[in-house]
Design an enzyme around this catalytic site. Structure first.
Site, PDB file in Angstrom:
ATOM      1  N   ILE A 565      85.562  79.522  20.117  1.00 23.14           N
ATOM      2  CA  ILE A 565      85.728  78.739  20.859  1.00 23.14           C
ATOM      3  C   ILE A 565      86.671  78.194  22.164  1.00 23.14           C
ATOM      4  CG2 ILE A 565      83.431  77.594  20.055  1.00 23.14           C
ATOM      5  CD1 ILE A 565      84.647  74.932  19.387  1.00 23.14           C
ATOM      6  N   ARG A 567      92.146  78.552  21.713  1.00 22.90           N
ATOM      7  CA  ARG A 567      93.054  78.656  21.588  1.00 22.90           C
ATOM      8  C   ARG A 567      93.828  78.213  21.719  1.00 22.90           C
ATOM      9  NH1 ARG A 567      94.886  84.442  20.460  1.00 22.90           N
ATOM     10  NH2 ARG A 567      96.796  85.051  20.601  1.00 22.90           N
ATOM     11  N   ASN A 569      98.193  76.676  20.551  1.00 27.61           N
ATOM     12  CA  ASN A 569      99.347  78.007  20.714  1.00 27.61           C
ATOM     13  C   ASN A 569      99.486  78.414  19.091  1.00 27.61           C
ATOM     14  OD1 ASN A 569     100.579  76.300  22.549  1.00 27.61           O
ATOM     15  ND2 ASN A 569     101.144  74.886  22.060  1.00 27.61           N
ATOM     16  N   GLY A 571      96.953  79.610  17.012  1.00 24.61           N
ATOM     17  CA  GLY A 571      95.360  80.845  16.809  1.00 24.61           C
ATOM     18  C   GLY A 571      94.844  80.068  17.348  1.00 24.61           C
ATOM     19  N   GLU A 572      93.284  80.566  16.608  1.00 25.02           N
ATOM     20  CA  GLU A 572      92.184  80.796  17.450  1.00 25.02           C
ATOM     21  C   GLU A 572      92.033  79.340  16.658  1.00 25.02           C
ATOM     22  OE1 GLU A 572      93.494  83.399  15.737  1.00 25.02           O
ATOM     23  OE2 GLU A 572      93.783  84.667  18.022  1.00 25.02           O
ATOM     24  N   LYS A 588      90.624  74.800  13.475  1.00 21.24           N
ATOM     25  CA  LYS A 588      91.621  75.395  13.831  1.00 21.24           C
ATOM     26  C   LYS A 588      92.645  75.983  12.466  1.00 21.24           C
ATOM     27  CE  LYS A 588      93.935  72.469  16.858  1.00 21.24           C
ATOM     28  NZ  LYS A 588      94.790  71.101  17.579  1.00 21.24           N
ATOM     29  N   ASP A 681     101.780  64.830  24.129  1.00 20.97           N
ATOM     30  CA  ASP A 681     101.537  65.430  24.108  1.00 20.97           C
ATOM     31  C   ASP A 681      99.880  65.581  25.068  1.00 20.97           C
ATOM     32  OD1 ASP A 681     101.643  67.711  25.784  1.00 20.97           O
ATOM     33  OD2 ASP A 681     100.814  69.666  23.847  1.00 20.97           O
TER      34      ASP A 681
END
Length: 820
Positions: A565, A567, A569, A571-572, A588, A681
């Site tokens: 669903i 991606r 930094n 991985g998927e 994650k 962030d």
């Protein structure tokens, strides 16, 4: 020294008998051993013959090679060896083994004969030397008494008639005495001679003949063993010749020339397929685009900038991967060089595994270098295109120029201070491609007691015994663990202040402590817990409360993964479900190829979220770290990220809904501020929206917890979202809740511009210079004045002049109440 001089005593006779028994046992052992050797050689010869038949004489179906020829010679010689071994087995059976059996029978007969002769000699000696002499002596004494009595009567007789009668008796007694005396003298002489012959001739002769026969049999046994060794020897000329032929076949193998014949037969010139090129037929019905050239215009400048940032981040990770793999290859090469120097040539097979690891590492390095080269080329394309643009604005899209010319001058002036309508258009265009994803189907739920042991909350796996006492705090607290090193399950219970440990017995697929058995440990524990039955009659201990294991620890098998669903930094990201209760989750993943320090940063998010529980903070469910890839499992927020939500749904949202959602963000950040957590962030892309439009703060990969609320970063700005970051963080690496407030101001701007990108026509460096000179983002077209004033407070250059998240939340609540 010999048997005749050393073994004449009864003790010597006993020693001889023991020696004969021991030698017979030894001979029987030899016979069994030789019979087993004959059997083994026959079987070995048969197996060698069978191997040769299976191998087809070394003739394989593959291509010819020197190794296959050498192997054919080895298998052929092995067949000859099998015939020779079979003949040896028959020779052993008919020769040494048969002779050994005959020798054993003769030895048994000798033992019997010697025993009988020795017994006979002893009996004759006893009869002559003891029994006969004692009998003569006894008779002698009786006759002497009779003679003495007759003499007294003769001397005492007074009358002539009585005297003559007494004399006659006396004379007869003397005759008997004298005759028996002579017999006794002869008996003594015979006994003396028998004694002499027994001890000097007969017994020594018997023992000497026994020794001679034993020595003769020892000589025969020696010859039998020599014959056995000659037949069974593997260094006979025939066997040596066979092995020399095999050795010559192996010596003919030349590794450097092994595959020359194969290459001559099957080699061909490389057939490299043509490299992919831009298919210009794609442009026939589309827009007039340049083949192979990046399009940089007002519609794509933002995506190109973001793509450059993303590619740069990926290139950084790829470069770190290359460096780590280069170091791994160098380390393996050094280790191999040292081991080759210290390893005997015939032990080189021990190094094959490490050489294969080296080859795999070299291949992995090539893959990493390829990835690095691809990312480097992509970054160069993107950088060149952006540098070509320079500080100016991107060229307009021809299709939209007419629309731009038709706009009135008054509207253009107003848009100078508002968000361009083009940005909203771009938002809606990007929203068309909002990802949709399906979820894995629900699983059939299993009752808790029927779940396997490893899924039970009270099962702690291989928990060390020393740590049990820390977990059991109240009387009756219990857990089940695996005994370390014994493959047993242990029920540990706290009772009378002391941890007690009971091994769960397992027999006939049933588990029990005392009494009835159960088909599984969960059924046993459930019975003990519900019935309150003592674990054992002697202890009287009953179970009260199960102590669960760490709730954050999950097994990979606890998850059912759905489709990808997103991606990140690292991985998927996948949708998924928990097997235990069908809870929907987002999973994650962390790429296995990342260096360990990057993986540690990946787990930082879970470390932060473990401590937090707030409706506007995405909830952590657990982590899977037992094997690769590592997973962080979080609640699934099905509405997607806030940025995409704004771009697709923003035009249909009421102002109160937008105010409510930014209020949710402020509430979540107020909670983090109270926990001294710095997000670092905060942006619309890192917030998630539920199906009921509740906003949750997410993506804590860059977050830090600091006791004083201030975090000093190092390592440059390669992964810093410049357009969302406060000046002091960019200039000095100083992060705090005040720097998060600056980012929240950008989040407010993203919200009320319905997902537009901040500073759309500026690069990261230009944005920094613009902000340092006092420039700020303009008020979005749909933004209430009170909200824009709050944005401006968030963008105060001095951190101390910015409002706290608590004040921001209160102000947003007040604005929402005032807004119709």
């Amino acid at each position: 020294m010999g048997f005749s001089s050393e073994l004449c005593s009864p003790q010597g006779h006993g020693a001889v008998q023991q020696m004969q028994e021991a030698e017979l046992r030894l001979l029987e052992g030899m016979r069994k051993w030789m019979a087993q050797r004959v059997k083994s050689d026959r079987e070995y010869a048969g197996l060698l013959h069978h191997m040769s038949l299976q191998d087809g004489g070394g003739r394989g179906t593959g291509p010819y090679s020197p190794i296959s020829q050498s192997w054919a010679e080895i298998t052929s010689q092995t067949e000859g060896l099998s015939r020779l071994l079979r003949q040896h087995a028959e020779d052993l059976n008919s020769g040494p083994l048969s002779k050994l059996g005959l020798l054993i029978r003769e030895r048994q007969q000798l033992r019997k004969t010697y025993s009988e002769q020795w017994q006979q000699l002893q009996q004759e000696l006893t009869k002559t030397h003891n029994q006969d002499i004692e009998k003569l002596k006894s008779q002698y004494r009786a006759l002497a008494r009779d003679s003495a009595q007759a003499r007294r009567k003769y001397q005492e007789a007074s009358k002539d008639k009585d005297r003559d009668k007494a004399k006659d008796k006396y004379v007869r007694s003397l005759w008997k005495l004298f005759a028996h005396h002579n017999r006794y003298v002869l008996g003594v002489r015979a006994a003396q001679l028998h004694h002499h012959h027994h001890h000097q001739l007969m017994l020594p002769g018997l023992l000497q003949s026994l020794q001679d026969l034993h020595q003769e049999m020892a000589c025969i046994l020696k010859e039998i063993l020599q014959e056995y060794l000659e037949i069974s020897s593997l260094v006979q000329d025939e066997v040596v010749a066979i092995h020399l032929e095999m050795a010559a076949a192996v010596a003919r193998i030349q590794p450097e020339a092994e595959y020359q014949g194969f290459l001559r037969q099957y080699g061909s010139t490389p057939d490299v397929p043509p490299c992919v090129t831009f298919d210009e037929s794609l442009l026939e019905e589309g827009e007039p685009l340049e083949p192979g050239e990046l399009q940089l215009n007002e519609l794509t400048v933002e995506s190109v900038q973001h793509t450059l940032t993303s590619v740069t981040d990926e290139l950084t990770v790829a470069t770190q991967t290359v460096l780590s793999r280069q170091e791994a290859v160098a380390q393996l090469q050094r280790e191999l060089q040292n081991e080759e120097q210290n390893t005997h040539p015939r032990e080189r097979v021990q190094l094959l595994a490490k050489k294969q690891v080296l080859q795999e590492a070299l291949q992995a390095l090539q893959v990493a270098l390829c990835s690095q080269a691809k990312l480097q080329a992509q970054r160069e394309l993107l950088q060149a295109k952006l540098e070509q643009l320079g500080p100016g604005e991107p060229p307009p899209v021809l299709l939209l120029q007419d629309d731009r010319h038709s706009t009135s001058s008054s509207e253009q002036e107003r848009e100078g201070g508002r968000t361009p309508t083009l940005e909203i258009l771009k938002s809606h265009i990007s929203g068309i491609f909002r990802p949709k994803f399906s979820l894995p189907p629900p699983l059939q739920l299993v009752p808790e007691v029927q779940k396997p042991l490893h899924e039970q909350l009270w099962y702690h796996g291989a928990l060390p015994r020393a740590e049990v006492a820390e977990l059991l705090t109240h009387s009756g607290d219990f857990l089940v663990r695996e005994s370390q090193g014994k493959q047993e399950y242990v029920l540990s219970v706290l009772w009378d202040g002391q941890p007690r440990h009971f091994i769960i017995e397992s027999a006939d697929n049933l588990y029990r402590l005392e009494g009835d058995g159960f088909a599984s440990i969960p059924l046993l524990v459930d019975h003990l817990l519900r019935s309150q039955q003592p674990l054992t009659k002697k202890s009287g201990i009953v179970l009260n409360r199960a102590v669960p294991k760490d709730k954050w620890v999950l097994n990979h098998e606890d998850l059912v993964l759905g489709e990808q669903i997103g991606r990140g930094n690292f991985g998927e990201v996948f949708s998924g479900r928990l097997r235990a209760d069908n809870t929907l989750v987002a999973v994650k993943s962390c790429r296995e190829t990342l260096p360990p320090d990057i993986k540690a940063k990946f787990l930082q998010e879970a470390k932060i979220l473990k401590q937090y529980s707030h409706p506007n903070i995405v909830r952590l469910i657990g982590v899977c770290t037992q094997k690769q890839p590592i997973y962080i499992v979080m609640e699934l927020v099905q509405g997607g990220d806030f940025l995409t939500f704004l771009r697709t749904e923003g035009a249909r949202l009421r102002m109160k809904t937008l105010l409510q959602m930014v209020g949710d963000a402020a509430a979540g950040m107020e909670y983090l501020e109270s926990k001294c957590c710095i997000h670092r962030d905060l942006a619309a892309r890192n917030c998630l929206v539920t199906e009921k439009n509740v906003l949750k703060i997410s993506d804590f990969g860059m977050s830090r917890e600091e006791a004083d609320g201030i975090y000093a970063a190092s390592g440059g700005l390669r992964q810093v979202p410049v357009k969302w970051t406060a000046p002091e963080a960019l200039n000095y690496g100083r992060y705090s809740s005040e720097s998060d407030v600056w980012s929240f101001g950008i989040l407010l701007w993203e919200t009320f511009s319905l997902g537009a990108s901040p500073y759309p026509n500026l690069s990261n460096q230009q944005t920094r210079e613009f902000v340092e000179k006092g420039g700020r983002l303009p008020c979005p077209e749909l933004c209430p004045d009170a909200v824009f004033r709050l944005m401006e407070q968030c963008w105060a250059y001095e951190p101390g002049q910015r409002p706290s998240f608590s004040a921001i939340y209160q102000e947003l609540q007040s604005i929402r109440k005032r807004h119709r």
